[in-house]
Design an enzyme around this catalytic site. Structure first.
Site, PDB file in Angstrom:
ATOM      1  CG  HIS A 134      -9.399   7.258   3.368  1.00 54.06           C
ATOM      2  ND1 HIS A 134      -8.653   8.091   1.886  1.00 54.06           N
ATOM      3  CD2 HIS A 134      -8.786   5.870   3.096  1.00 54.06           C
ATOM      4  CE1 HIS A 134      -7.369   7.321   1.856  1.00 54.06           C
ATOM      5  NE2 HIS A 134      -7.903   6.057   2.068  1.00 54.06           N
ATOM      6  CG  ASP A 165      -2.296   0.746   0.913  1.00 54.49           C
ATOM      7  OD1 ASP A 165      -1.681   1.863   0.330  1.00 54.49           O
ATOM      8  OD2 ASP A 165      -2.660   0.278   1.695  1.00 54.49           O
TER       9      ASP A 165
HETATM   10 MN    MN Z   1      -6.189   4.099   1.540  1.00 50.08          MN
HETATM   11 MN    MN Z   2      -3.748   2.543   0.778  1.00 49.63          MN
END
Ligand code: MN
Ligand code: MN
Length: 297
Positions: free
Chosen positions: A156, A85
């Site tokens: 988000h 990520d």
């Molecule tokens: Mn994120």
């Molecule tokens: Mn992320």
């Protein structure tokens, strides 16, 4: 959103995408996680961006928020499920993207579950679309593959120097009348698991964010406060402090504990699923349009 902001969001997305695609070919089993993190963060800088947060390299039942410390000995093995990520910001405008890597084919369906959920969700990122429909689509897609969505992890909104802004986009059904608006920037991140479908905070914490300027009597704490100002409220790694300031890990951990207790920095503990389970994640950052723009495509 003015055209300058938009250009920076797009450029950050392009760099994030290039680094992610590079990593897919470059990462080999047997590599140290710290080697992977440093390489990808270095590449982000070489390309003219800044890491929007430390590269998260979460293994197996870890869902998110693991980033190696400087002397970390963790290795990516051929049986592992690794979530990569990564974030890039330019002038605070953030791109957030993730994928899951495994050299063990028995995990393919788990990886496909979150990947397909992301694809289906992105198609819905249009003005007027109800957020609750996106969440329902993510849940249904993951269940269709025979896995559970992680209920307490969410996509988000993304703002300038704000990684997690409103709205929250749960990976399971929820009640909301919120409708997406044109040009809204959101990160969608489905998590699929064969575990409980819910994560917990681990004891371990390696990522933090600056919160409030207050005084501390701890001298290393004061150095850390000065050092992390340059991240402008975006998350940073313990490893970045270890590398940037010449202080022992022991003293840094002690100082960090003090800063957390005094509410000067916010901790992001490692998030873990059921022991022995596996978690997959895929993520893109999207500009809401009739024809949605994936900045990290
Ligand atoms: Mn994120
Ligand atoms: Mn992320």
């Amino acid at each position: 959103m003015d055209s300058e902001a938009r250009e920076k969001f797009i450029q950050a997305g392009k760099i994030a995408s290039e680094v992610r695609e590079f990593s897919k070919d470059w990462i080999k089993d047997g590599m140290l996680l710290v080697e992977i993190a440093e390489k990808l963060e270095g590449l982000i800088r070489e390309k003219g961006g800044h890491p929007g947060f430390p590269v998260n390299l979460s293994l197996n039942s870890q869902a998110a928020h693991y980033t190696p410390s400087r002397n970390d000995k963790s290795i990516f093995n051929s049986k592992d499920v690794l979530k990569v990520d990564l974030g890039v910001h330019i002038d605070g405008y953030v791109a957030d993207t993730a994928y899951t890597l495994s050299f063990d084919n028995s995990h393919k369906k788990l990886l496909d579950a979150s990947k397909e959920a992301l694809r289906a969700a992105i198609e819905l990122c249009k003005p007027g679309q109800k957020l609750s429909n996106i969440s329902a689509t993510i849940e249904d897609t993951i269940k269709h593959y025979g896995y559970k969505p992680v209920a307490n992890l969410s996509g988000h909104g993304v703002g300038r120097y704000v990684l997690h802004s409103d709205p929250q986009i749960p990976n399971v059904r929820f009640r909301s009348n919120y409708k997406l608006e044109e040009d809204e920037i959101i990160a969608i991140e489905p998590f699929a698991t064969d575990g409980n479908g819910a994560i917990k905070d681990a004891e371990e914490c390696l990522i933090f964010r600056f919160k409030d300027l207050r005084t501390t009597r701890n001298p290393e704490g004061r150095k850390i406060i000065d050092f992390v100002q340059s991240y402008g409220g975006l998350p940073f790694a313990q490893r970045w402090i270890e590398t940037g300031l010449n202080i022992s890990e022991f003293k840094i951990r002690f100082a960090i504990r003090d800063l957390v207790m005094n509410d000067i920095i916010k901790p992001y503990p490692v998030l873990i699923e059921k022991p022995g389970s596996f978690v997959s994640q895929h993520e893109h950052t999207v500009i809401v349009k009739d024809d949605p723009i994936v900045t990290t495509l």
